[in-house]
Design an enzyme around this catalytic site. Structure first.
Site, PDB file in Angstrom:
ATOM      1  N   HIS A 100     -20.232  -4.168 -13.772  1.00 12.61           N
ATOM      2  CA  HIS A 100     -20.379  -4.227 -12.320  1.00 12.61           C
ATOM      3  C   HIS A 100     -20.772  -2.803 -11.922  1.00 12.61           C
ATOM      4  CE1 HIS A 100     -19.688  -4.738  -8.087  1.00 12.61           C
ATOM      5  NE2 HIS A 100     -18.700  -3.865  -8.075  1.00 12.61           N
ATOM      6  N   ARG A 113     -19.905   4.135  -9.242  1.00 14.17           N
ATOM      7  CA  ARG A 113     -18.567   3.583  -9.508  1.00 14.17           C
ATOM      8  C   ARG A 113     -17.914   4.314 -10.674  1.00 14.17           C
ATOM      9  NH1 ARG A 113     -22.170  -0.636  -8.474  1.00 14.17           N
ATOM     10  NH2 ARG A 113     -21.614  -2.051  -6.771  1.00 14.17           N
ATOM     11  N   ASP A 142       0.859  -1.184   0.000  1.00 14.43           N
ATOM     12  CA  ASP A 142       0.000   0.000   0.000  1.00 14.43           C
ATOM     13  C   ASP A 142       0.895   1.234   0.000  1.00 14.43           C
ATOM     14  OD1 ASP A 142      -3.248   0.386   1.046  1.00 14.43           O
ATOM     15  OD2 ASP A 142      -1.945   2.148   0.977  1.00 14.43           O
ATOM     16  N   ARG A 181     -24.908 -12.054  -4.747  1.00 19.37           N
ATOM     17  CA  ARG A 181     -26.017 -11.334  -4.092  1.00 19.37           C
ATOM     18  C   ARG A 181     -27.354 -11.796  -4.671  1.00 19.37           C
ATOM     19  NH1 ARG A 181     -22.774  -5.599  -4.610  1.00 19.37           N
ATOM     20  NH2 ARG A 181     -21.891  -5.596  -2.502  1.00 19.37           N
ATOM     21  N   ASP A 214     -22.023  -9.602  -7.555  1.00 17.98           N
ATOM     22  CA  ASP A 214     -23.433  -9.296  -7.866  1.00 17.98           C
ATOM     23  C   ASP A 214     -24.224 -10.597  -8.073  1.00 17.98           C
ATOM     24  OD1 ASP A 214     -22.780  -6.182  -8.946  1.00 17.98           O
ATOM     25  OD2 ASP A 214     -21.267  -7.701  -9.298  1.00 17.98           O
TER      26      ASP A 214
END
Ligand code: NAD
Length: 317
Positions: free
Chosen positions: A180, A93, A38, A156, A153
């Site tokens: 997405h 997004r 990171d 889900r 998705d």
């Protein structure tokens, strides 16, 4: 030593998604080395240390923080979760496109410089556009740069259908395809419950007028991330588990079918776009794109989703 190298996974971005994924991957017991990278080096160190302290409770894996680009050497899979997340339920997004495409492009250049044989899995949003740009920059075969696509998705969707039908999610097979994001859609013609096509299952079950409930369920899938971000600020567990399944399919050469984000080269009549479609995953990443027989209206929805992504790509600076 050879095995150790072939099961090394590097996670770029040690935030909510990266750390959640590291945790799920460690629990899964499929990697032998997990390196966290990171720009916030302290965050990577803290997450790695926290995870390493669970070492007695999962199968042996060397978890540590590392720095780019050396960390990418010898990695079998590099998972990119670095970048900006949606700031709140009002941000889409696609709003993250400019900044995240820049961040991921520079990460990809580093990976390519030291490990041109890696498989790269992108989760950073908008995942379809970012994955597309990354692949164009590298000129790698499409199998080796894939996005997490609509795997989450679809999970889900399976969960919501399972809740509705009172059947285990493991017996519900269903796919969300396309972006997405807001233009994704449910491929209802591919839904199976207990091995039966959905319509056949419904005609036996007869507990509800399911046709009326369909749009509501799809909207719930589409709005899932917005709801979770509204409640807790970010999504992490679901995507972490979805990515673990993708990486498992690659590391274990499973030939599992998942709706990852893949560059299309004529499949579904589409070119120059990367989006979620069913793909066979093996040790080389995407082995095949499956061209599912969609209905005419599903094909239209796929084309609409593809056009939205192409419009986004055209706006990229
Ligand atoms: P976060 O802010 O918690 O973490 C992102 C991390 O990336 C930060 O720690 C940041 O320091 C790091 N970073 C930024 N630039 C970097 C660089 N050049 N190199 C290395 N690290 C860098 O965000 P998050 O909630 O973990 O989300 C990360 C991304 O994943 C977002 O784009 C989000 O939209 C996306 N996401 C995707 C899915 C999916 O299904 N694909 C699901 C949830 C979130």
């Amino acid at each position: 030593m050879t095995n150790l190298i072939s099961r090394k996974v590097v996670i770029v971005g040690a935030g909510a998604v990266g750390s959640g994924f590291a945790f799920a991957l460690a629990q899964a017991g499929i990697a032998e080395e997990i390196a966290l990278v990171d720009v916030n080096a302290d965050l990577a160190k803290g997450q790695a240390l926290d995870l390493a302290h669970g070492a007695p409770f999962y199968r042996p894996v060397h978890i540590h923080a590392d720095t780019a680009p050396t960390a990418y050497r010898n990695a079998a899979v590099v998972v990119v979760t670095a970048g900006k997340a949606q700031a709140g339920p009002d941000q889409s997004r696609l709003d993250l496109m400019q900044i995240n495409a820049r961040i991921v492009t520079s990460i990809i250049a580093d990976i390519q410089a030291v490990n041109p044989n890696a498989i790269v899995l992108v989760a950073t949003n908008p995942v379809d556009i970012v994955t597309h740009v990354a692949r164009i920059r590298t000129h790698w075969p499409r199998g080796r740069i894939l996005g997490s696509g609509t795997v989450l998705d679809s999970a889900r969707f399976r969960w919501l259908l399972a809740e509705h039908c009172g059947i285990s999610p493991q017996n519900v097979h269903a796919s969300i395809l396309g972006e997405h994001g807001d233009s994704e859609f449910a491929a209802w013609s591919l839904v199976h419950v207990g091995g039966l096509p959905m319509n056949d299952y419904c005609s036996i079950c007869r507990k509800c007028d399911f046709l009326q409930r369909r749009p509501q369920i799809v909207e719930q899938v589409r709005r899932s991330a917005y709801h979770i971000i509204g409640y807790k600020g970010s999504t992490s567990f679901g995507v972490a588990m979805a990515m673990t399944q993708i990486v498992r399919a690659i590391l274990r050469n499973e030939r599992r079918v998942m709706t990852v984000s893949a560059a299309l080269t004529g499949e579904y009549g589409l070119n120059d776009v990367t989006l979620g479609v069913p793909c066979v995953l093996d040790a080389n990443g995407i082995a095949e794109v499956i061209e599912a027989p969609l209905t005419a209206s599903e094909q239209q929805e796929l084309e609409r989703s593809a056009q939205i992504l192409k419009d986004g790509l055209a706006r990229l600076e």
